[in-house]
Write a protein that holds these residues in place. Structure first.
Motif: not given
Lengths: 205, 376
Positions: A11, A16-17, A20, A24, A27, A29, A31-32, A35, B216, B219-220, B223, B227, B255-256, B262-263, B265-266, B269
């Motif tokens: 990864r 992939p995320s 994303f 976040r 903005r 976040d 927590g993001a 990660e 956000p 939500e995070g 999650r 996640s 992995s996608v 994970e996707d 919540p986005l 929005e």
């Protein structure tokens, strides 16, 4: 017991995320961003450790690199991969740290010699235990600027332009430092690399 | 051989020479055994240097993310908010100030009388942040108020945020939290928001800004547990399947498929839209059920990947305005990529490249970077 850095988990190559999570984090976040740290920590720490060669200093640098990335997320181009960017930050911090007087006082830390022999990693295919020790010593003996360039090229596979950007030096300087580092290591490793190649040949025939 | 020439050899190894120089060095190396050996030596040095283990103390990587997180300062909310945020803030300010000015000037014209009607309502419904159970109905209240034009002007942002969370709970599809918890989340989100609006008269412009951040974040938090498990799981899978010679794109495509949750919540929005102005009825279970079903498919053969590709294509075409359409398009491409990579059928490559370039041309494409990685 030490956690191996290699192989990087998949990864970290291209999460992939990633975009994303970065969106976040931008903005605000945390927590993001945590990660994101989880995804890239091995790479960032690895770059730092390979340059500064002291786990505690590498820890400082890895944390600082992520903190700076967090502060600069607004300026980060979402179209770029995050990994090289944060590694550039870490490399820059590492080189500047190594240059600082405090780092010189500390001198070179103990090498991780004790873990190598026990670890049959990719290095085992290239060098025997003695060769690995020689390589370790030769790496430690490189001027830190050369070592940084070599790490970014050989480990992170950055382009000269990316290395130049990371370290704030010219393309020509990247080229010459890289060449000198390689030349020096090649001279030190010459006999061992040859021996490994011969062993492989002997094993194959 | 001069230093300069050796330096060129080193740069040649990295593909960093100009085309003419590259050709010259290539020609020389093929004729000169010495230089060929030197080149091989330099390449071996790189491989050895990269293979040199760099180890961290045991348990180091378990704690680093949290230690970094603990040191994060709040990000300054500059430049990150589009113009409409400030327009909304201005509207809020206006709504808050107008009753005060009206009190001072009782003879105000009736044309401005409509806006303050919303402001007292906002203030009146503000529960204190402490009373969770009573605060729960606040979210529905907000949602209904959105239909009121004046209310919509005064509070576009909180509605957007709460609408998003209501959406989750009615669908009941938030994997990591039971619906009640979800509702409480939205209520908690509503409560401090309301309180802030009530107490935020001194600095109203920042209230909606914080509001935009708050959703956000929460939500995070919801999650995170899920996640993290997913990340761990997929990390393990990634390691099991990662071969040294696998291309990053292959790994990415693998992995996608695991990144669905994970996707989501986005995607939501997006569904609500930044203004949250259009309030849609809870979607029928159809597309959601399809989405979950397709997300769970793990094909093994090229044929199965092809089928999945076409299923995703149908999904995206059937619901072009839906919340998952962007992801569905990307999944179409990814499944096509996997079909091609596993089956090596040139026809699949054609389809994959056609889908990918069509996607990259879309203005509403949200994941171009991901698709570009696949094309590499």
């Amino acid at each position: 017991m030490r956690a191996p850095l290699w192989p990087y988990d998949s990864r970290e190559v291209m999460g992939p995320s990633e975009s994303f999570l970065i969106a976040r984090a931008r903005r605000g976040d945390p927590g993001a961003f945590e990660e994101i740290v989880r995804l890239y920590q091995r790479r960032v720490y690895g770059v730092a450790l390979r340059i500064v060669r002291a786990p505690d200093v590498a820890d400082d640098i890895a944390q600082e690199a992520f903190l700076r990335a967090w502060r600069s997320l607004d300026r980060f181009d979402l179209e770029r991969p995050f990994g090289p960017w944060v590694c550039q930050i870490a490399a820059n911090l590492a080189v500047n740290h190594v240059r600082s007087p405090r780092a010189r006082e500390q001198g070179l830390p103990e090498a991780h010699g004790e873990t190598k022999a026990a670890e049959p990693g990719p290095l085992g295919a290239l060098l025997d235990a003695e060769g690995a020790r020689v390589l370790e010593a030769a790496m430690a003996g490189l001027p830190q600027e050369q070592r940084a360039v070599l790490v970014l090229r050989a480990v992170e596979e950055m382009s000269y332009a990316e290395i130049a950007e990371a370290l704030g030096i010219s393309l020509g300087t990247v080229m010459s430092r890289l060449y000198r580092a390689r030349e020096r290591l090649a001279r030190a490793l010459g006999p061992y690399l040859g021996a490994a190649a011969q062993r492989r040949k002997a094993g194959a025939s | 051989m001069s230093d300069h020439e050796q330096e060129r050899l080193s740069a040649y190894l990295d593909g960093e020479l100009a085309p003419a120089e590259t050709a010259a060095v290539k020609a020389h190396v093929s004729a000169c055994q010495d230089c060929a050996a030197r080149l091989a030596g330099l390449a071996a040095v790189d491989r050895a240097a990269a293979a040199l283990p760099a180890a961290a103390p045991s348990g180091y990587f378990e704690t680093l993310p949290a230690r970094v997180r603990a040191r994060l300062e709040p990000r300054a909310p500059t430049r990150r908010f589009p113009v409409w945020t400030w327009a909304a803030a201005a509207a809020l300010l206006l709504a808050a100030i107008t009753p005060l000015t009206l009190r001072q000037r009782p003879d105000a014209s009736p044309s401005t009388g409509e806006i303050p009607a919303a402001a007292p309502a906002t203030l009146a419904s503000a529960p204190s942040p402490g009373e969770d159970p009573q605060a729960a109905p606040a979210a529905p209240k907000l949602a209904t108020r959105a239909k009121h034009p004046a209310g919509a002007v005064a509070t576009p942002l909180p509605i957007a945020a709460n609408q998003a969370s209501l959406d989750f709970s009615t669908k009941g599809e938030l994997a990591s939290a039971p619906p009640e918890a979800d509702l409480r989340q939205s209520a908690e989100r509503a409560a401090p928001g309301e309180a802030r609006r009530a107490g935020g008269l001194a600095s109203p412009p920042t209230a909606p800004a914080r509001e935009a951040l708050a959703a956000p974040r929460d939500e995070g938090a919801v999650r995170e547990g899920a996640s993290e498990a997913e990340l761990l799981g997929s990390r393990a899978r990634g390691q099991a399947t990662s071969m040294p010679d696998r291309r990053a794109a292959d790994v990415a495509a693998d992995s996608v498929a695991q990144a669905t949750a994970e996707d989501r919540p986005l995607a939501r929005e997006r569904a609500v839209g930044p203004m949250g102005g259009t309030i849609s009825e809870p979607r029928a279970a159809g597309p959601e059920a399809d989405w979950r079903r397709l997300s769970a498919v793990r094909p093994r053969t090229p044929d199965e990947w092809r089928r999945l590709r076409e299923e995703w294509r149908r999904f995206a075409e059937a619901d072009p305005g839906g919340p998952h359409v962007d992801d569905a398009r990307v999944r179409t491409i990814q499944a096509g990529y996997r079909a091609w990579r596993t089956g090596a059928d040139p026809a699949d490559e054609v389809v994959f490249r056609r889908d990918a370039s069509a996607y990259l041309e879309r203005e509403d494409a949200m994941q171009k970077q991901r698709v570009r990685e696949l094309l590499r």
